[in-house]
Design a protein around this motif. Structure first.
Motif, mmCIF file in Angstrom:
data_model
loop_
_atom_site.group_PDB
_atom_site.id
_atom_site.type_symbol
_atom_site.label_atom_id
_atom_site.label_comp_id
_atom_site.label_asym_id
_atom_site.label_seq_id
_atom_site.Cartn_x
_atom_site.Cartn_y
_atom_site.Cartn_z
ATOM 1 N N VAL A 186 45.803 37.332 50.739
ATOM 2 C CA VAL A 186 44.359 37.525 50.563
ATOM 3 C C VAL A 186 44.053 38.000 49.140
ATOM 4 O O VAL A 186 43.136 37.500 48.477
ATOM 5 N N ALA A 187 44.853 38.942 48.670
ATOM 6 C CA ALA A 187 44.651 39.465 47.315
ATOM 7 C C ALA A 187 45.004 38.406 46.269
ATOM 8 O O ALA A 187 44.294 38.234 45.264
ATOM 9 N N ARG A 188 46.096 37.687 46.510
ATOM 10 C CA ARG A 188 46.499 36.662 45.534
ATOM 11 C C ARG A 188 45.451 35.558 45.438
ATOM 12 O O ARG A 188 45.141 35.075 44.342
ATOM 13 N N ARG A 189 44.906 35.162 46.584
ATOM 14 C CA ARG A 189 43.869 34.121 46.563
ATOM 15 C C ARG A 189 42.615 34.587 45.834
ATOM 16 O O ARG A 189 41.970 33.814 45.130
ATOM 17 N N ARG A 190 42.268 35.848 46.015
ATOM 18 C CA ARG A 190 41.084 36.387 45.346
ATOM 19 C C ARG A 190 41.246 36.340 43.818
ATOM 20 O O ARG A 190 40.277 36.156 43.083
ATOM 21 N N LEU A 191 42.492 36.524 43.363
ATOM 22 C CA LEU A 191 42.750 36.579 41.912
ATOM 23 C C LEU A 191 43.001 35.210 41.296
ATOM 24 O O LEU A 191 42.944 35.054 40.072
ATOM 25 N N GLU A 192 43.282 34.210 42.129
ATOM 26 C CA GLU A 192 43.696 32.893 41.626
ATOM 27 C C GLU A 192 42.717 32.264 40.623
ATOM 28 O O GLU A 192 43.153 31.690 39.612
ATOM 29 N N PRO A 193 41.392 32.361 40.854
ATOM 30 C CA PRO A 193 40.469 31.779 39.864
ATOM 31 C C PRO A 193 40.674 32.340 38.450
ATOM 32 O O PRO A 193 40.428 31.635 37.466
ATOM 33 N N LEU A 194 41.151 33.580 38.353
ATOM 34 C CA LEU A 194 41.377 34.152 37.020
ATOM 35 C C LEU A 194 42.629 33.568 36.371
ATOM 36 O O LEU A 194 42.711 33.450 35.148
ATOM 37 N N LYS A 195 43.608 33.199 37.194
ATOM 38 C CA LYS A 195 44.784 32.508 36.655
ATOM 39 C C LYS A 195 44.368 31.139 36.108
ATOM 40 O O LYS A 195 44.888 30.678 35.087
ATOM 41 N N GLN A 196 43.417 30.502 36.776
ATOM 42 C CA GLN A 196 42.924 29.208 36.307
ATOM 43 C C GLN A 196 42.090 29.368 35.035
ATOM 44 O O GLN A 196 42.167 28.565 34.108
ATOM 45 N N LYS A 197 41.303 30.450 34.987
ATOM 46 C CA LYS A 197 40.443 30.684 33.821
ATOM 47 C C LYS A 197 41.254 31.097 32.590
ATOM 48 O O LYS A 197 40.993 30.632 31.484
ATOM 49 N N TYR A 198 42.207 32.003 32.792
ATOM 50 C CA TYR A 198 43.058 32.482 31.686
ATOM 51 C C TYR A 198 44.436 31.857 31.866
ATOM 52 O O TYR A 198 45.357 32.491 32.346
ATOM 53 N N ARG A 199 44.579 30.604 31.503
ATOM 54 C CA ARG A 199 45.806 29.876 31.830
ATOM 55 C C ARG A 199 47.052 30.537 31.256
ATOM 56 O O ARG A 199 48.144 30.382 31.770
#
Ligand code: CCH
Length: 285
Positions: free
Chosen positions: A82-95
């Motif tokens: 749940v926590a990892r999914r919440r943060l995933e968009p930031l991994k996409q934004k800050y590649r």
């Protein structure tokens, strides 16, 4: 023509102050738990790091192996998707950010933005693949007592005072029957970083919860708050209890000790680039 090679390492291309702000923006959600992802971010940062073994120099947050099976499937990590999914968009934004840096920074942001101490943090972790996953059993078992807790945290290189400080994070969040099997929050303000773990532990009478679930404790007066068997060990073990009493009466000392121990936890086993700067982010207003 000659192609110019970009030799700047990925970790240097990220503005971590901006990531901090973006993580802070992900904390609040009135439809999730008690209204904040902060507690589960702290738990993610801790479980990503707490696999460290000082003898073999394996585990720790460096490779972010917590995102790979089988480590992601270890019983202790239930719910952290749940926590990892919440943060995933930031991994996409800050590649260019590594997962290891993202997960640990999320823990720092959560502690700070929920009113805790500032925590020093460094970037530069580089992700590893699934073959670097740690074996199951490196994180503490909540059903056990002081000896087990010491075995687990001594393996990481912590002493009794640091262990007592770290477990104060159980002021935050709650147990979920569908994750750990245990149930309930530790106190009435689970989205505020306080020294309430210690005050509640000492000031309440804790009785076994009457239910079909795993053995846990509830406060006798209201029945609304809980302690794990492993939490109770901090009250009964005399050496741990000294620090529990200290942190219950002195929130500043708790904040200082927690900050140092949590920063140490997030760096266990990590080989940072020599020129990685140390940040101490200002909490947002
Ligand atoms: Fe913890 N923790 N923890 N814990 N923990 C749980 C939840 C949180 C143990 C067991 C559990 C630390 C140490 C220990 C947090 C931070 C830290 C749960 C419930 C169990 C079980 C999980 C669920 O059902 O969702 C045991 C045992 C130990 C030590 O012996 C340390 C150290 C830290 C951080 C520094 C936080 C925060 C939570 C709340 C998570 C949430 O989702 O609300």
């Amino acid at each position: 023509y000659s192609k110019q090679q970009d030799e700047t390492p990925a970790w240097k291309k990220v503005n971590y102050q901006n990531v901090y702000k973006d993580i802070a923006d992900l904390l609040e959600d009135e439809n999730y738990d008690d209204g904040s992802y902060g507690p589960v971010f702290v738990r993610l940062a801790w479980h990503a790091s707490g696999t460290y073994d000082k003898k073999t120099h394996t585990g720790g947050s460096g490779g972010a192996t917590i995102r790979h099976a089988p480590e992601s499937e270890h019983g202790a990590n239930a719910g952290l998707d749940v926590a990892r999914r919440r943060l995933e968009p930031l991994k996409q934004k800050y590649r260019n950010i590594s997962y290891g840096d993202l997960y640990t920074l999320a823990g720092v942001v959560a502690v700070q933005e929920l009113g805790g101490p500032t925590v020093q943090w460094r970037p530069g972790r580089s992700d590893l693949q699934a073959d670097a996953c740690t074996p199951d059993g490196r994180l503490p078992d909540a059903a056990q007592g002081a000896d087990h807790v010491r075995d687990i945290f001594y393996r990481m290189g912590f002493d009794d005072r640091e262990i007592a400080a770290l477990v104060g994070a159980h002021a935050l969040g709650r147990c979920h029957t569908y994750r750990s099997g245990f149930d309930g929050p530790w106190n009435a303000s689970p989205t505020a970083f306080t020294n309430f773990f210690y005050t509640e532990l000492l000031n309440n009478t804790w009785v076994p919860k009457k239910w079909d679930g795993p053995k846990q404790f509830v406060d006798k007066q209201s029945g609304a708050f809980m302690m794990l068997p492993a939490d109770m060990a901090f009250k009964t073990d005399p050496r741990f209890r000294t620090y529990i009493e200290l942190y219950a009466r002195d929130q500043d000392t708790f904040f200082n000790d927690f900050s140092a121990a949590f920063a140490k936890l997030l760096e266990l086993g990590v080989k940072f680039p020599e020129d990685a700067p140390t940040y101490r982010f200002k909490p947002l207003d």
